[in-house]
Design a protein around this motif. Structure first.
Motif, PDB file in Angstrom:
ATOM      1  N   LEU A  31       1.063  -1.095   0.074  1.00  0.00           N
ATOM      2  CA  LEU A  31      -0.153  -0.032  -0.190  1.00  0.00           C
ATOM      3  C   LEU A  31       0.946   1.457   0.070  1.00  0.00           C
ATOM      4  CD1 LEU A  31      -3.331   0.998   0.160  1.00  0.00           C
ATOM      5  CD2 LEU A  31      -2.530   0.986   2.586  1.00  0.00           C
ATOM      6  N   ALA A  32       1.610   1.060   0.475  1.00  0.00           N
ATOM      7  CA  ALA A  32       2.507   2.151   0.754  1.00  0.00           C
ATOM      8  C   ALA A  32       3.070   2.493  -0.105  1.00  0.00           C
ATOM      9  CB  ALA A  32       3.924   1.607   2.097  1.00  0.00           C
ATOM     10  N   ALA A  33       3.990   1.795  -0.345  1.00  0.00           N
ATOM     11  CA  ALA A  33       4.414   1.346  -2.521  1.00  0.00           C
ATOM     12  C   ALA A  33       3.665   2.255  -3.260  1.00  0.00           C
ATOM     13  CB  ALA A  33       5.129   0.643  -2.502  1.00  0.00           C
ATOM     14  N   THR A  34       2.623   1.489  -3.341  1.00  0.00           N
ATOM     15  CA  THR A  34       1.611   1.479  -4.363  1.00  0.00           C
ATOM     16  C   THR A  34       1.411   3.484  -4.591  1.00  0.00           C
ATOM     17  OG1 THR A  34       0.599  -0.078  -3.605  1.00  0.00           O
ATOM     18  CG2 THR A  34      -0.872   0.944  -5.247  1.00  0.00           C
ATOM     19  N   TYR A  56      21.976   8.429   6.360  1.00  0.00           N
ATOM     20  CA  TYR A  56      22.176   7.869   4.485  1.00  0.00           C
ATOM     21  C   TYR A  56      21.057   7.032   3.993  1.00  0.00           C
ATOM     22  CZ  TYR A  56      25.131   6.261   0.172  1.00  0.00           C
ATOM     23  OH  TYR A  56      25.745   5.984  -1.253  1.00  0.00           O
ATOM     24  N   LEU A  57      21.003   5.788   3.994  1.00  0.00           N
ATOM     25  CA  LEU A  57      19.712   5.398   2.785  1.00  0.00           C
ATOM     26  C   LEU A  57      18.032   6.388   2.436  1.00  0.00           C
ATOM     27  CD1 LEU A  57      20.047   1.301   3.882  1.00  0.00           C
ATOM     28  CD2 LEU A  57      20.488   2.630   2.495  1.00  0.00           C
ATOM     29  N   PHE A  58      17.887   6.817   3.961  1.00  0.00           N
ATOM     30  CA  PHE A  58      16.700   8.144   3.845  1.00  0.00           C
ATOM     31  C   PHE A  58      16.801   8.711   3.239  1.00  0.00           C
ATOM     32  CE2 PHE A  58      13.756  11.372   4.783  1.00  0.00           C
ATOM     33  CZ  PHE A  58      12.429   9.892   5.354  1.00  0.00           C
ATOM     34  N   GLN A  59      18.081  10.153   2.449  1.00  0.00           N
ATOM     35  CA  GLN A  59      18.126  10.931   1.691  1.00  0.00           C
ATOM     36  C   GLN A  59      18.325  10.286   0.530  1.00  0.00           C
ATOM     37  OE1 GLN A  59      21.219  11.703   0.227  1.00  0.00           O
ATOM     38  NE2 GLN A  59      22.001  10.120   0.885  1.00  0.00           N
ATOM     39  N   LYS A  60      18.912   9.306   0.479  1.00  0.00           N
ATOM     40  CA  LYS A  60      19.404   8.202  -0.655  1.00  0.00           C
ATOM     41  C   LYS A  60      17.823   8.523  -1.563  1.00  0.00           C
ATOM     42  CE  LYS A  60      21.323   4.564  -3.132  1.00  0.00           C
ATOM     43  NZ  LYS A  60      22.395   3.611  -3.355  1.00  0.00           N
ATOM     44  N   PHE A  61      16.882   7.542  -0.877  1.00  0.00           N
ATOM     45  CA  PHE A  61      15.123   6.899  -0.790  1.00  0.00           C
ATOM     46  C   PHE A  61      14.721   8.630  -2.077  1.00  0.00           C
ATOM     47  CE2 PHE A  61      10.561   7.296  -0.077  1.00  0.00           C
ATOM     48  CZ  PHE A  61      10.508   5.623  -0.890  1.00  0.00           C
ATOM     49  N   ILE A  62      14.936   9.747  -1.289  1.00  0.00           N
ATOM     50  CA  ILE A  62      14.112  10.058  -2.125  1.00  0.00           C
ATOM     51  C   ILE A  62      14.525  11.338  -2.817  1.00  0.00           C
ATOM     52  CG2 ILE A  62      13.200  13.294  -1.121  1.00  0.00           C
ATOM     53  CD1 ILE A  62      11.614  11.130   0.252  1.00  0.00           C
ATOM     54  N   ARG A  63      16.067  11.240  -2.904  1.00  0.00           N
ATOM     55  CA  ARG A  63      17.584  11.885  -4.352  1.00  0.00           C
ATOM     56  C   ARG A  63      16.707  11.204  -5.119  1.00  0.00           C
ATOM     57  NH1 ARG A  63      21.085  14.593   0.130  1.00  0.00           N
ATOM     58  NH2 ARG A  63      19.666  16.774   0.410  1.00  0.00           N
ATOM     59  N   GLN A  64      16.926  10.124  -4.991  1.00  0.00           N
ATOM     60  CA  GLN A  64      16.842   9.599  -6.469  1.00  0.00           C
ATOM     61  C   GLN A  64      15.625   8.808  -6.331  1.00  0.00           C
ATOM     62  OE1 GLN A  64      18.579   5.299  -4.993  1.00  0.00           O
ATOM     63  NE2 GLN A  64      18.964   4.789  -7.569  1.00  0.00           N
ATOM     64  N   GLY A  65      14.960   8.418  -5.316  1.00  0.00           N
ATOM     65  CA  GLY A  65      13.414   8.123  -5.742  1.00  0.00           C
ATOM     66  C   GLY A  65      12.928   9.109  -6.187  1.00  0.00           C
ATOM     67  N   THR A  85      13.377   0.638   5.009  1.00  0.00           N
ATOM     68  CA  THR A  85      13.427   2.205   3.913  1.00  0.00           C
ATOM     69  C   THR A  85      14.263   1.329   2.593  1.00  0.00           C
ATOM     70  OG1 THR A  85      14.271   2.744   5.144  1.00  0.00           O
ATOM     71  CG2 THR A  85      14.826   4.350   3.222  1.00  0.00           C
ATOM     72  N   VAL A  86      15.609  -0.253   2.868  1.00  0.00           N
ATOM     73  CA  VAL A  86      15.411  -0.830   1.482  1.00  0.00           C
ATOM     74  C   VAL A  86      14.276  -1.564   1.037  1.00  0.00           C
ATOM     75  CG1 VAL A  86      16.724  -2.473   1.295  1.00  0.00           C
ATOM     76  CG2 VAL A  86      17.747  -0.975   1.800  1.00  0.00           C
ATOM     77  N   GLU A  87      13.453  -2.528   1.653  1.00  0.00           N
ATOM     78  CA  GLU A  87      12.481  -2.761   0.942  1.00  0.00           C
ATOM     79  C   GLU A  87      11.073  -1.976   0.411  1.00  0.00           C
ATOM     80  OE1 GLU A  87       9.959  -6.332   3.024  1.00  0.00           O
ATOM     81  OE2 GLU A  87       8.803  -5.988   1.702  1.00  0.00           O
ATOM     82  N   LEU A  88      10.916  -0.395   0.833  1.00  0.00           N
ATOM     83  CA  LEU A  88      10.107   0.204   0.693  1.00  0.00           C
ATOM     84  C   LEU A  88      10.743   0.781  -0.866  1.00  0.00           C
ATOM     85  CD1 LEU A  88       7.453   1.172   0.849  1.00  0.00           C
ATOM     86  CD2 LEU A  88       8.283   3.409   2.059  1.00  0.00           C
ATOM     87  N   ALA A  89      12.065   1.092  -1.064  1.00  0.00           N
ATOM     88  CA  ALA A  89      13.178   1.140  -2.070  1.00  0.00           C
ATOM     89  C   ALA A  89      12.353   0.372  -3.369  1.00  0.00           C
ATOM     90  CB  ALA A  89      14.205   1.492  -1.430  1.00  0.00           C
TER      91      ALA A  89
END
Ligand code: SF4
Length: 696
Positions: free
Chosen positions: A100-103, A130-139, A494-498
């Motif tokens: 649901l979150a990803a969709t 680090y992963l969190f900022q990458k999630f927003i920037r890359q995602g 965060t990894v799974e959500l990414a």
């Protein structure tokens, strides 16, 4: 006795930036006892929070299952009973919640990637930040990601980067053993950095000159050779007057200034107008004392300057720090033993989370997002397309955009803006407007009250990774126990959500995240996972055997030309000043037993028993004049709102001031605070609001 426990695990205290190392004693799957061990910042010491603030991790309020807001839930608001979540949420599997979150995130991204923003956390590890900022920037291809540094030392970091080229401390606090004078300004280490305070007290007892400057007569005054209880908000006038004396009496270090600084002539000229006589009526400090303090600091062989939120949380917070930097530079007090600049970091990992790029204008290691070559370097490591070259929105700007309806979705990991933001009713209204709010946390925080999807996460004592303390010391944290129920370590969530929003992430161990960080962060050169298994390492570490440099910039600054810079600061008044309707001054902060918004410490048995009730402090004379007995309830009102709270008497508070801790939801201090921000650091003015006090 070790035989009384099933296991003992070394980790780091989860509360303040001192970063005390601890041994966690576990019996029957629960942490039973915490002991200080020999870390570089604590040498076996712990304060009451570190020693007793641990059983929150086993509290019945822990989130153990993913939760989804019920379709028939009441309207969003601060209205969930943490003991009975079923009125608003239903339990879900990880599969359903993540799907649901990803969709929903992808649907918002499809419409407008900028409709999604993220708040990470200084309570998480470096790898998680680090992963969190990458999630927003890359995602999502933009930089709208921030965390609580914006509410804490953002202005200090802005001034440090501007003038010395780096946002971290130039000397560890332990360097005080080599100093002969130290200034502590706008900080209350006895309550907020208690183990650091023990080193400061030892320094004073050995004969070191401790100069304490604060509008509150804070705990360190007992050890001070000079106490300057200046008028709230008058920092620049007092500091400029001190520097005026140094200029007029030619006490500055000409050789150092010539060799290592620029723009001295303009600073010197600027300071001439700020005579002690002219500034005394503004700052409330007598000219004689200003002169004495100026001479003491300038004539010392080595001096350190420590500061806290009292300096940073003003609309002139960056100017305050500019003054402190100028004072250190003109007296040659950077880059040698016993000398330096040290903003005392609040959260246990606010240094590390900032270093890891959890800020809207900087990638890891404060590399600017506006530089094409820097972004290209990250995109290469991330195997990713480019993202925006515009600086992102900060915490309060994101909240404003959510209120305006431009930001529609947020992913919030371990932050509690519904308690910590200024003018918090505005922040709560903004959160209520979001179409999608994903909260990842260990408790149903005030913020999680507004969530659509809640992901149960891990406490620090359940995590594997690293944190970086106020001293730039990188330390391993290790799990003593597993997260409860179905809760998971934050980095894994965060990894799974990414992965579910289509990112190419394949980390299987947190050490792989650390290894990736090293590819773009020069500060981690020579610091390896293997070395951290054995000992904490201070960055920069100059070789594979160097434990790290406690003092930096002895041989130049990381600025063009290798020189630091003076930036003059002018006196500007606070955003709102007392008047007939709101005649007193409110200031907020922490108290010894409680940590920030209280989510952890108010669920720690001992700490909550010691300090169970929302309270504010006022001068006994003020209370008497108003006919209020200590222990009685008062109503505090500002232009933003009103709270009812128990009043205490404290001689250390000036007669026109009220001090309010911000840990108590039932009398939330931030209902009262002013959201006006410093133009450079974008930090709100938590330390000054016009307020009215009434007996109830
Ligand atoms: Fe924890 Fe800070 Fe106390 Fe050390 S001083 S035990 S890090 S709260």
């Amino acid at each position: 006795d070790s035989k009384d426990y099933d296991s003992e695990t070394e980790s780091v205290c989860p509360f303040c930036g001192v970063g005390c190392k601890v041994s966690l004693k576990v019996k029957d799957g629960k942490v039973k006892y915490v002991e200080g061990i020999n870390g570089p910042a604590n040498e076996g010491r712990l304060c009451v929070k570190g020693r007793f603030g641990f059983d929150y991790i086993h509290h019945p309020h822990r989130l153990t299952k993913p939760l989804i807001r019920r379709e028939d839930a009441p309207e969003k608001g601060l209205n969930v009973d943490p003991g009975n979540l079923s009125t608003h949420f239903r339990e879900a599997t990880w599969e359903e919640a993540m799907d649901l979150a990803a969709t929903k995130l992808m649907a918002l991204r499809e419409e407008d990637p900028r409709s999604v923003a993220g708040f990470g956390s200084a309570k998480c590890t470096n790898e998680e930040a680090y992963l969190f900022q990458k999630f927003i920037r890359q995602g999502f291809k933009h930089n709208n990601v921030d965390h609580c540094t914006r509410l804490c030392h953002a202005s200090s970091v802005a001034a440090l980067i501007e003038n010395v080229g780096s946002g971290a401390v130039t000397a560890t606090f332990n360097e005080i053993e080599n100093a002969d004078v130290a200034i502590i300004i706008g900080a209350n280490p006895v309550e907020n950095h208690p183990v650091a305070a023990t080193y400061f007290k030892q320094f004073a007892k050995r004969g070191g000159k401790l100069i304490v400057m604060d509008p509150r007569g804070v705990g360190m005054r007992k050890f001070a050779s000079e106490m300057l209880q200046f008028r709230p908000g008058a920092d620049v006038s007092m500091l400029n007057a001190i520097m005026n004396v140094i200029v007029e009496e030619e006490l500055y270090d000409s050789q150092y200034i010539h060799r290592w600084t620029e723009d001295w002539a303009a600073e010197k000229e600027h300071l001439r107008q700020f005579t002690p006589e002219a500034m005394a009526p503004i700052c409330g400090i007598e000219p004689d004392q200003i002169r004495r303090v100026a001479r003491t600091f300038a004539q010392a062989k080595a001096g350190l300057i420590f500061w806290g939120m009292g300096v940073s949380q003003h609309i002139h917070g960056t100017d305050n720090s500019r003054c402190l930097i100028s004072l250190a530079l003109m007296t040659g007090n950077v880059g040698k033993p016993g000398a330096g600049l040290h903003p005392l970091r609040g959260q246990n990992n606010v240094q590390g989370a900032s270093d890891a790029g959890l800020i809207p204008m900087f990638l890891p290691d404060y590399q600017t997002v506006t530089d094409d070559n820097i972004r290209a370097k990250f995109n290469n490591v991330w195997n990713s397309d480019d993202f925006s070259n515009e600086k992102g929105l900060t915490v309060t700007e994101i909240i404003d955009q959510a209120y305006a309806g431009n930001i529609k979705g947020m992913y919030i990991m371990g932050e509690n803006p519904a308690m910590s933001d200024p003018d918090v009713n505005h922040a709560r209204d903004a959160l209520a407007k979001l179409d999608l709010m994903i909260v990842q946390d260990i408790f149903l925080t005030e913020t999680a009250n507004y969530a659509d999807i809640i992901l149960p996460a891990s406490a620090l004592y359940e995590k594997n990774g690293t944190t970086s303390n106020t001293n730039r010391q990188v330390q391993r944290v290790r799990p003593a126990v597993a997260p409860p129920g179905d809760a998971r370590e934050d980095w894994k969530i965060t990894v799974e959500l990414a992965q579910r929003i289509g990112l190419n992430w394949d980390y299987t161990d947190v050490s792989e995240v650390f290894a990736e960080m090293k590819l773009t962060m020069a500060s981690l050169d020579n610091i390896t996972w293997e070395r951290l298994e054995i000992a904490s390492i201070t960055y920069p570490s100059l070789s594979e055997t160097d434990p790290g440099q406690s003092i930096v910039f002895g041989d130049g600054f990381p600025r063009a030309g290798g020189k630091a810079k003076f930036t003059p600061a002018s006196v500007i008044p606070p955003d709102e000043v007392p008047d007939a309707e709101y005649p007193m001054i409110a200031t907020t902060g922490r108290q010894l037993e409680h940590w920030h918004t209280g989510a952890m410490t108010r669920r720690s048995t001992v700490l909550d028993a010691v300090e169970p009730e929302a309270n504010c402090s006022m001068n006994p004379r003020t209370l008497k004049l108003m006919g209020i007995e200590p222990g009685e309830m008062v109503r505090l009102t500002t232009r933003r709102g009103s709270i009812e709270i128990m009043a205490r008497a404290d001689r250390a508070i000036a007669e026109d001031m009220v001090f309010i801790p911000f840990a108590f939801v039932e009398a939330a201090a931030n209902v009262l605070t002013n959201s006006a921000i410093d133009p450079y650091g974008k930090i709100p003015e938590f330390k000054f609001a016009a307020i009215r006090v009434e007996k109830i």
